[in-house]
Design a protein around this motif. Structure first.
Motif, PDB file in Angstrom:
ATOM      1  N   ILE A 149      -8.431   3.998 -10.927  1.00 45.39           N
ATOM      2  CA  ILE A 149      -7.436   3.359 -10.069  1.00 45.39           C
ATOM      3  C   ILE A 149      -7.315   4.200  -8.804  1.00 45.39           C
ATOM      4  O   ILE A 149      -7.549   5.417  -8.835  1.00 45.39           O
ATOM      5  CB  ILE A 149      -6.078   3.233 -10.791  1.00 45.39           C
ATOM      6  N   ALA A 150      -6.999   3.565  -7.677  1.00 43.63           N
ATOM      7  CA  ALA A 150      -6.980   4.269  -6.391  1.00 43.63           C
ATOM      8  C   ALA A 150      -6.137   5.540  -6.468  1.00 43.63           C
ATOM      9  O   ALA A 150      -5.028   5.531  -7.008  1.00 43.63           O
ATOM     10  CB  ALA A 150      -6.428   3.331  -5.305  1.00 43.63           C
ATOM     11  N   TRP A 151      -6.673   6.624  -5.922  1.00 47.07           N
ATOM     12  CA  TRP A 151      -5.957   7.903  -5.992  1.00 47.07           C
ATOM     13  C   TRP A 151      -4.634   7.838  -5.243  1.00 47.07           C
ATOM     14  O   TRP A 151      -3.663   8.498  -5.632  1.00 47.07           O
ATOM     15  CB  TRP A 151      -6.832   9.032  -5.450  1.00 47.07           C
ATOM     16  N   GLU A 152      -4.580   7.009  -4.182  1.00 49.73           N
ATOM     17  CA  GLU A 152      -3.328   6.878  -3.443  1.00 49.73           C
ATOM     18  C   GLU A 152      -2.245   6.272  -4.329  1.00 49.73           C
ATOM     19  O   GLU A 152      -1.086   6.711  -4.310  1.00 49.73           O
ATOM     20  CB  GLU A 152      -3.514   5.996  -2.202  1.00 49.73           C
ATOM     21  N   THR A 153      -2.624   5.266  -5.116  1.00 48.21           N
ATOM     22  CA  THR A 153      -1.675   4.602  -6.007  1.00 48.21           C
ATOM     23  C   THR A 153      -1.158   5.558  -7.066  1.00 48.21           C
ATOM     24  O   THR A 153       0.045   5.659  -7.317  1.00 48.21           O
ATOM     25  CB  THR A 153      -2.349   3.385  -6.687  1.00 48.21           C
ATOM     26  N   MET A 154      -2.076   6.301  -7.690  1.00 48.57           N
ATOM     27  CA  MET A 154      -1.684   7.241  -8.736  1.00 48.57           C
ATOM     28  C   MET A 154      -0.876   8.404  -8.175  1.00 48.57           C
ATOM     29  O   MET A 154       0.040   8.912  -8.831  1.00 48.57           O
ATOM     30  CB  MET A 154      -2.930   7.768  -9.455  1.00 48.57           C
ATOM     31  N   SER A 155      -1.214   8.816  -6.954  1.00 45.47           N
ATOM     32  CA  SER A 155      -0.487   9.933  -6.343  1.00 45.47           C
ATOM     33  C   SER A 155       0.980   9.597  -6.148  1.00 45.47           C
ATOM     34  O   SER A 155       1.864  10.432  -6.384  1.00 45.47           O
ATOM     35  CB  SER A 155      -1.117  10.301  -4.995  1.00 45.47           C
TER      36      SER A 155
END
Length: 307
Positions: A149-155
């Protein structure tokens, strides 16, 4: 309650406007933007807290640091977490990743629900179980589609949750704690303003950029301050419901800035939006029942007085 609702809506709208602000920052890159945002936010945040009476929390935390210096180390950790989020918030729309960031804000309440269940042994309601299932479907599709899943979303979803948990644990979950987080980050912010090509010359070439930076700090302080104050005046359920306005506005702002949702991404977004919808329904039902209980209690008191 009206005051709390107005503050919450003001915060969400302000955060949405900040997404558009990225287009006014000229040739400043994401690191420079982050640096100027931190520097310009602190004075406006201080004024906001002096006006609202929240500056007392700054003094309280300072006294605690004197008594227990280990608190400073913990504040460095929370400062790192929040400053990364503030950087990511503007980096996303500046680099065509605003939708991925906004998806993280959609997931955030659900991650907090799970965190409450795991760390504080809070029981999930039936509605929350359904919401978590929807969110898992969306995340599962993204994992199947990309393998991650997109790292931006998880961050956003995981990083902010960790930030809130640590602040709650060390007792800095107020505007004073956030003020210290910003202050500790000032040296790094000053360093970032000096990176990139023609770092300070851009302000000479475009004097209006000074006003944009001042506006960036002003809007950041208003948005963050209003958000914290709204949590005081509103029941937790209503505050949680209104907080969903922010990711909706961020997603709309991203689309308005030219981003788009690819056909294969809809099965990621729709289940997560459905999860948010389920939580909104639960909150609405809870508020309705709460209102009915108050109404019935008032009727019973009137009947008692008549007798």
């Amino acid at each position: 309650m009206f005051k709390g609702v107005a503050l919450s809506v003001l915060a969400s709208v302000t955060f949405g406007v900040l997404y558009f602000f990225s287009k006014l920052l000229g040739d400043l890159d994401s690191q420079q933007t982050f640096g100027w945002r931190i520097i310009s936010t602190l004075p406006f945040l201080t004024l906001f807290m002096l006006f609202s009476g929240d500056f007392v929390h700054v003094k309280t935390i300072y006294k605690r640091m004197i008594e227990k210096p280990i608190l400073l180390l913990l504040l460095v950790i929370t400062s790192s977490l929040t400053c990364f989020q503030l950087w990511l918030f503007l980096w996303g729309p500046m680099n065509g990743r605003g939708l991925q960031v906004s998806l993280g804000y959609f997931l955030l309440p659900l991650v907090l629900v799970l965190a409450g269940s795991i760390f504080y042994k809070e029981k999930l309601s039936k509605f929350q179980m359904v919401a978590v299932a929807f969110a898992a479907l969306g995340v599962g599709h993204e994992l199947w589609r990309l393998g991650s899943i997109a790292w931006e979303t998880m961050s956003v979803a995981v990083g902010y949750s960790l930030y809130f948990l640590i602040r709650k644990k060390i007792g800095t979950d107020n505007l004073g704690g956030f003020w210290w987080d910003i202050l500790i980050c000032i040296p790094l912010a000053i360093y970032f303003t000096q990176t990139g090509f023609n770092a300070y010359g851009q302000f000479m070439d475009s004097p209006s950029l000074v006003l944009v930076v001042v506006g960036l700090g002003f809007l950041s302080a208003i948005g963050l301050g209003s958000y914290i104050l709204a949590s005081r005046y509103l029941p937790m359920i209503l505050f949680g419901l209104l907080s969903y306005l922010e990711p909706v506005l961020l997603a709309l702002a991203s689309l308005a800035l030219g981003e788009s949702i690819a056909k294969e991404e809809w099965l990621t977004y729709i289940p997560i939006w459905c999860a948010v919808g389920v939580l909104v329904i639960e909150g609405t039902i809870h508020l309705y029942k709460q209102k009915q209980r108050k109404k019935n209690l008032q009727l019973n008191i009137e009947k008692f007085n008549q007798h």
